[in-house]
Design a protein around this motif. Structure first.
Motif, PDB file in Angstrom:
ATOM      1  N   GLU A  44       0.840  -1.207   0.000  1.00  0.00           N
ATOM      2  CA  GLU A  44       0.000   0.000   0.000  1.00  0.00           C
ATOM      3  C   GLU A  44       0.873   1.255   0.000  1.00  0.00           C
ATOM      4  OE1 GLU A  44      -2.479  -0.491   3.424  1.00  0.00           O
ATOM      5  OE2 GLU A  44      -3.976  -1.718   2.357  1.00  0.00           O
ATOM      6  N   GLU A  45       1.947   1.231   0.817  1.00  0.00           N
ATOM      7  CA  GLU A  45       2.871   2.372   0.875  1.00  0.00           C
ATOM      8  C   GLU A  45       3.521   2.614  -0.490  1.00  0.00           C
ATOM      9  OE1 GLU A  45       7.228   3.093   2.833  1.00  0.00           O
ATOM     10  OE2 GLU A  45       5.714   2.216   4.168  1.00  0.00           O
ATOM     11  N   ILE A  52       4.788   1.459  -7.475  1.00  0.00           N
ATOM     12  CA  ILE A  52       4.148   0.317  -8.125  1.00  0.00           C
ATOM     13  C   ILE A  52       2.698   0.676  -8.430  1.00  0.00           C
ATOM     14  CG2 ILE A  52       5.664  -1.379  -7.028  1.00  0.00           C
ATOM     15  CD1 ILE A  52       3.368  -2.052  -5.091  1.00  0.00           C
ATOM     16  N   VAL A  53       2.091  -0.089  -9.321  1.00  0.00           N
ATOM     17  CA  VAL A  53       0.692   0.127  -9.695  1.00  0.00           C
ATOM     18  C   VAL A  53      -0.027  -1.217  -9.684  1.00  0.00           C
ATOM     19  CG1 VAL A  53       1.098   2.190 -11.090  1.00  0.00           C
ATOM     20  CG2 VAL A  53       1.260  -0.064 -12.164  1.00  0.00           C
ATOM     21  N   VAL A  54      -1.339  -1.157  -9.438  1.00  0.00           N
ATOM     22  CA  VAL A  54      -2.171  -2.350  -9.560  1.00  0.00           C
ATOM     23  C   VAL A  54      -2.401  -2.600 -11.040  1.00  0.00           C
ATOM     24  CG1 VAL A  54      -4.444  -3.338  -9.095  1.00  0.00           C
ATOM     25  CG2 VAL A  54      -3.271  -2.000  -7.324  1.00  0.00           C
ATOM     26  N   SER A  55      -2.106  -3.825 -11.494  1.00  0.00           N
ATOM     27  CA  SER A  55      -2.176  -4.103 -12.932  1.00  0.00           C
ATOM     28  C   SER A  55      -3.315  -5.053 -13.299  1.00  0.00           C
ATOM     29  CB  SER A  55      -0.849  -4.692 -13.418  1.00  0.00           C
ATOM     30  OG  SER A  55      -0.612  -5.936 -12.803  1.00  0.00           O
ATOM     31  N   ARG A  64     -11.097 -15.248  -3.494  1.00  0.00           N
ATOM     32  CA  ARG A  64     -11.116 -14.054  -4.348  1.00  0.00           C
ATOM     33  C   ARG A  64      -9.911 -14.038  -5.276  1.00  0.00           C
ATOM     34  NH1 ARG A  64     -11.677  -8.961  -0.504  1.00  0.00           N
ATOM     35  NH2 ARG A  64     -10.028 -10.100   0.573  1.00  0.00           N
ATOM     36  N   LYS A  65     -10.075 -13.400  -6.428  1.00  0.00           N
ATOM     37  CA  LYS A  65      -8.944 -13.277  -7.345  1.00  0.00           C
ATOM     38  C   LYS A  65      -7.893 -12.360  -6.715  1.00  0.00           C
ATOM     39  CE  LYS A  65     -11.392 -14.024 -11.691  1.00  0.00           C
ATOM     40  NZ  LYS A  65     -11.746 -13.444 -13.009  1.00  0.00           N
ATOM     41  N   PRO A  66      -6.609 -12.751  -6.766  1.00  0.00           N
ATOM     42  CA  PRO A  66      -5.572 -11.913  -6.151  1.00  0.00           C
ATOM     43  C   PRO A  66      -5.301 -10.650  -6.963  1.00  0.00           C
ATOM     44  CG  PRO A  66      -4.566 -13.764  -7.305  1.00  0.00           C
ATOM     45  CD  PRO A  66      -6.058 -13.972  -7.379  1.00  0.00           C
ATOM     46  N   ILE A  67      -4.997  -9.565  -6.237  1.00  0.00           N
ATOM     47  CA  ILE A  67      -4.581  -8.323  -6.906  1.00  0.00           C
ATOM     48  C   ILE A  67      -3.160  -8.508  -7.415  1.00  0.00           C
ATOM     49  CG2 ILE A  67      -4.047  -5.889  -6.521  1.00  0.00           C
ATOM     50  CD1 ILE A  67      -6.222  -5.906  -4.341  1.00  0.00           C
ATOM     51  N   LEU A  68      -2.909  -8.053  -8.632  1.00  0.00           N
ATOM     52  CA  LEU A  68      -1.571  -8.147  -9.236  1.00  0.00           C
ATOM     53  C   LEU A  68      -0.914  -6.772  -9.264  1.00  0.00           C
ATOM     54  CD1 LEU A  68      -2.323 -10.533 -12.235  1.00  0.00           C
ATOM     55  CD2 LEU A  68      -1.456 -11.129  -9.961  1.00  0.00           C
ATOM     56  N   PHE A  69       0.388  -6.758  -9.024  1.00  0.00           N
ATOM     57  CA  PHE A  69       1.150  -5.507  -8.986  1.00  0.00           C
ATOM     58  C   PHE A  69       2.258  -5.526 -10.042  1.00  0.00           C
ATOM     59  CE2 PHE A  69      -0.525  -6.241  -4.749  1.00  0.00           C
ATOM     60  CZ  PHE A  69      -1.059  -4.999  -4.416  1.00  0.00           C
TER      61      PHE A  69
END
Length: 396
Positions: A44-45, A52-55, A64-69
């Protein structure tokens, strides 16, 4: 337990995301001794900072589907510079190592250190203006140069065969930092080329690699366990002094008799062709004075299929294959990357060198390293210098 406040762990996580391309939190937890909540806070930081960005979302394994970075390619920018005897190259890159702008200069007798620094300064400022960037957006400039060097002090020491004699004890890092206003970092060009190619080939998880640059002389770099091997001295050109024929010729009356560079280098090739022309061998170069024959005319003649020039290039490639076999038998790399002007002159050089190297590799074909010209080819040194700068960045 390390926490997100540790700057080094942040950079390590950043580097891992950068290397893998796209990752989930679970991927990172496999690599770092952080709790799930600590990793969440760190990501988050880094997202809030713009590093970094959420992709997107990954595939679900039941929940749940995992968030990718991914790393943010425009968080900062990098310059990469190659300084060689034939040409120098400057590139501007984003943090995904995409080349945004690139230029090259011919290294002639007028190209002194001051002249090159002037050209780099004006071109770097133009590149930044064209992309709407300021020096504060730049992490630094990585430099891959012909050795010998004092990379810690950022000084090019006494390289041989530069067209301008002024390339002696050049504090290149200090000169560029003063003019550009951001950090500079220096390493020899063979190392940065291997760093760059290893970065480009990272999907193949290569741990042990050999890079050989064939040009005005022979330069090499070695990687083991994913790290550049650095000996007690910075002697990237020492491989050219490998003796492949006892009591053989010397190049320019220097170095070892029968050294590899006396058979495999631009000056050695030029001299052999000039000798053949002087004794009357027929060639499309027969109409010009032998002393006017240079590498550019040889490449042109080779492209036109001149039998004499083809014969000499093929012989050069065969000797290169012998030198490669010696290195391979000592170092046992998984991957052998060949670069430099002699390699890029014509496919027959690479093909012939690889054929001879394989025939002289112990335990071939059971042991069969991959031979490649790499993915970056002529831009490997400059791109790798930018990669080096990114790796040395603290992450602040």
């Amino acid at each position: 337990m390390m926490t997100h406040s540790n700057p080094s762990i942040k950079k390590q996580v950043y580097d891992r995301i950068s290397y893998l391309g796209t990752v989930s939190k679970a991927d990172l937890l496999n690599d770092f001794p952080l709790t799930s909540s600590s990793m969440t806070r760190l990501l988050e930081e880094m997202t809030h900072q713009g590093m970094i960005v959420v992709s997107g979302l990954g595939h679900s394994t039941g929940g749940r589907k995992p968030i990718l970075f991914q790393t943010n390619p425009t968080y900062r920018f990098l310059f990469g510079l190659e300084i060689s005897r034939i040409y120098s190259v400057l590139g501007l890159y984003d943090l995904h190592l995409n080349s945004l702008s690139l230029t090259r200069w011919k290294m002639d007798a007028e190209m002194t250190p001051n002249q090159l620094v002037d050209s780099i300064t004006s071109t770097a400022k133009r590149f930044l203006d064209e992309h709407g960037l300021s020096p504060e957006d730049v992490l630094g400039i990585g430099i891959g140069a012909v050795g010998p060097l004092d990379s810690r002090k950022g000084v090019i020491l006494e390289p041989e065969l530069f067209p301008s004699p002024a390339w002696k004890h050049v504090p290149i890092c200090a000169m560029l930092e003063e003019r550009l206003g951001f950090p500079a970092s220096l390493d020899n060009g063979a190392n940065t080329a291997l760093i760059g190619e290893h970065w480009a080939l990272r999907s193949e998880t290569i741990e042990h690699a050999l890079y050989v640059h064939a040009g005005v002389n022979i330069r090499s770099a070695v990687m083991s366990g994913g790290r550049i091997l650095r000996g007690a001295a910075d002697t990237e050109g020492a491989v050219g002094q490998m003796i492949i024929q006892a009591n053989g010729p010397r190049l320019r009356n220097r170095g070892n008799y029968g050294a590899l560079e006396a058979f495999v280098s631009v000056p050695a090739l030029e001299e052999r062709v000039r000798t053949q022309l002087k004794i009357g061998r027929s060639s499309i170069l027969s109409d010009i004075a032998p002393e006017l024959v240079n590498f550019a005319t040889l490449v042109d003649a080779l492209t036109k299929g001149d039998p004499l020039v083809k014969e000499e290039f093929t012989e050069t490639a065969a000797y290169l294959g012998i030198g490669l076999a010696n290195l391979i038998n000592a170092l046992h790399p998984e991957c052998v990357i060949l670069g430099g002007p002699l390699i890029s002159a014509h496919p027959l050089v690479f093909d012939s060198a690889v054929e001879i190297a394989k025939k002289n590799t112990y335990h071939y074909p059971e042991y069969n390293p991959v031979f490649t010209q790499g993915l970056l080819t002529d831009e490997a040194v400059a791109t790798g210098a930018a990669v080096m700068m990114m790796q040395r960045w603290s992450g602040d």
